[in-house]
Design a protein around this motif. Structure first.
Motif, mmCIF file in Angstrom:
data_model
loop_
_atom_site.group_PDB
_atom_site.id
_atom_site.type_symbol
_atom_site.label_atom_id
_atom_site.label_comp_id
_atom_site.label_asym_id
_atom_site.label_seq_id
_atom_site.Cartn_x
_atom_site.Cartn_y
_atom_site.Cartn_z
ATOM 1 N N GLY B 114 0.875 -1.001 0.129
ATOM 2 C CA GLY B 114 0.021 -0.009 0.057
ATOM 3 C C GLY B 114 0.723 1.286 0.065
ATOM 4 O O GLY B 114 0.416 2.456 0.041
ATOM 5 N N TYR B 115 2.192 1.084 -0.112
ATOM 6 C CA TYR B 115 3.022 2.303 0.143
ATOM 7 C C TYR B 115 3.367 2.997 -1.201
ATOM 8 O O TYR B 115 4.174 2.492 -2.166
ATOM 9 N N ASN C 112 -1.588 5.201 -8.541
ATOM 10 C CA ASN C 112 -0.309 5.474 -7.971
ATOM 11 C C ASN C 112 -0.639 5.678 -6.452
ATOM 12 O O ASN C 112 0.110 5.103 -5.897
ATOM 13 N N GLY C 114 -1.622 4.812 -2.843
ATOM 14 C CA GLY C 114 -1.921 3.524 -2.253
ATOM 15 C C GLY C 114 -1.348 2.306 -3.236
ATOM 16 O O GLY C 114 -1.289 1.303 -2.758
ATOM 17 N N TYR C 115 -0.518 2.535 -4.374
ATOM 18 C CA TYR C 115 -0.242 1.485 -5.116
ATOM 19 C C TYR C 115 1.086 0.996 -4.875
ATOM 20 O O TYR C 115 2.179 1.605 -5.643
ATOM 21 N N GLY C 116 1.158 0.190 -3.877
ATOM 22 C CA GLY C 116 2.617 -0.382 -3.500
ATOM 23 C C GLY C 116 2.866 -1.585 -3.863
ATOM 24 O O GLY C 116 1.885 -2.195 -4.762
#
Lengths: 208, 208, 208, 208
Positions: B114-115, C112, C114-116
């Protein structure tokens, strides 16, 4: 798998949702905690954390589903004891990653914070993912071995860093231990005469 | 407040974000762990959990900001030791509730899962809320006393359930303890000669 | 089902994740937008929103998977046009509820923010739930009829509140329409000669 | 700023939380929708979306705070009309990014899904961030100009793609328009005689 569901008082009204979400998966579910907010006798996360640790350490269950309002209290309580490895699980991705990477034996759910409409569906999605993968399978796959080493080390540290459960049972104050031992159904689940470790059996016997 | 930031290897690239998000708050920040993924010497969450526990138990810092890819590994590692109360913090509401309800001394951040973009802003929001409220103030206010009792009980249990830190330091295998003691800067932070508890001081001395 | 995946420039690097997550579901996937951040020719959410509306209104696809950095830009762009009903989908529960309650024909993903790490898995979980339920089935079940009425009203309002697509195509400035019509592959997808509505066919012909 | 809060029936019980969270910010708050689930007269998101569009287009308010169970229904309803730019806002980071990047005039909150304990605090955090930054300031700063261009284009497209509001008001079926015009307090807010655009004033007059 034998799974204990253990709710404390503040989020005990969610117990029915948890039980429903666990249904039909082929597991044996033991509803060991509260089923209604504020009912008597009352268990706080102090008690449900201890219950979880006892059931896991005695091998009475393979997995514990616990939680509290935010999930942080139960987590911090259950993790005080040896042999408990607990994830804070809010959604299905958390569950899927925790099962594979950490391979723990306990999860703590947030059962009031963020628990709104369709949260019962979210629980179902969490269990779908938690139990659809091999515990400790490693994720991503190529990190399986190093993640396994970390888990093994953690298990070793847990033993070294804690008192043996017998000593803990002997030391805990009545306000912590008695509500657990006297909670309806817990004594049967505990089954003291069947505890093979003599010291631990004796520790329980002396507190009863 | 003295705050240690302790990153393990897999999410060490987030260290700069954490340091930036903690800046300008009037706290003393000690960057005690890794600052770059995969650099040498390498620390896993096994090591950063122990570092956190040592610094908190010796009173070298008041608070630890840790984490790992999902936050679950560091959490489970740091929580193996006495006197560590750690929240799994993903957003600012988690932080605000944990500070007031649980009043812990450690948080574990999800630093890969979530990072994404703007996660550095999210960190800032987390610290804004974590440090804007009185630790252990209770939430909601009328539950202050009962939450305080639970925290006190938890602290007592932590002491009863764990070995004293001296014993743990003596027992830990080299693979766990040495990378911690030899990590650049840690020995100075540890300051063994200044440890007042003779047994603990001696335990460290024997492992050096 | 025919599904178009349409990425704008800022999150085009996620395109491969989306395509992989849609694979093996028995749908026809049309990768109609960008596949790499900043490549040329470049599409912003202004363009991808229009592309989505055109493909949906012409029946060239049944569903559009779009998005942008936060998901809000594409959403606001695609929703300017008639006949587009778009959900902002961040997790699998969002997807499952949107499909059943809103029965839309478009989703906007945050690609992008929170898209980890493991966000590709999250995409897979989103599509698992989005396509596992009947679109517009209603949730909960007893609200099926009233939710259906709302959807029908919304479709009627969409027609009344918008210009016909032919008028929109005629009115849009070159900076909006040309990058769409000239985007590699789009003209073939559009297939102007096959457009049955004469006014709309003519509107496109005059802009080419 | 003049802010309208407009709740539909399924989440109207959250209205008090929203009003409390908006208090003390120096804005004029107009509570234009429902305040209690299922009260009569009842508004669905079909109606609250239209109310939002009317109040924004007439300049009666600068901003609308709406929502529904999941936030998707109100979003899709309000976005059918010209001049409405609506974000789907679940947490404070969403709010902060939407305000700066998209600079919209409307937000849609998820008021049942995920709306559990402390969700009132989350609302406060959302408004703290939504109103603490300059709308359309751009984020990150160096993208200010290109984001501004996209917003300007979107506003142009909104005008081209929609019927003028007068035509929409004339065309909408009674089941959509009447509950709005007859909702207690809405007519005063609408203030038809004060509408400067003669066509629009006349459109409303003919439906009353």
């Amino acid at each position: 798998m034998r799974i204990a569901v253990i709710n404390e008082t503040s989020a005990a009204d969610r117990n029915a949702d948890i039980m429903a979400a666990l249904e039909g998966r082929g597991h044996t579910i033991i509803n060991a905690g509260m089923v209604k907010n504020g009912a008597k006798p009352e268990l706080t996360y102090i008690h449900t954390g201890l219950m979880s640790a006892i059931l896991l350490n005695l091998g009475r269950v393979d997995f514990v589903v616990g939680g509290c309002g935010t999930g942080q209290g139960f987590l911090n309580s259950a993790m005080q004891y040896p042999g408990v490895f607990c994830g804070h699980i809010v959604n299905s991705l958390d569950a899927w990653l925790f099962a594979q990477i950490n391979g723990g034996n306990c999860i703590s759910l947030a059962l009031n914070q963020g628990y709104g409409w369709a949260a019962d569906v979210n629980l179902r999605f969490i269990f779908d993912r938690l139990f659809s993968v091999e515990s400790g399978a490693g994720y991503p796959a190529h990190r399986k071995e190093s993640q396994q080493q970390s888990r093994q080390l953690l298990a070793d540290i847990s033993r070294m860093a804690h008192q043996p459960l017998a000593g803990i049972v002997a030391a805990l104050p009545d306000s912590v231990l008695r509500p657990v031992l006297e909670y309806p159904g817990f004594r049967e689940l505990l089954d003291v005469p069947a505890i093979q470790d003599g010291e631990l059996r004796s520790a329980f016997q002396q507190r009863m």
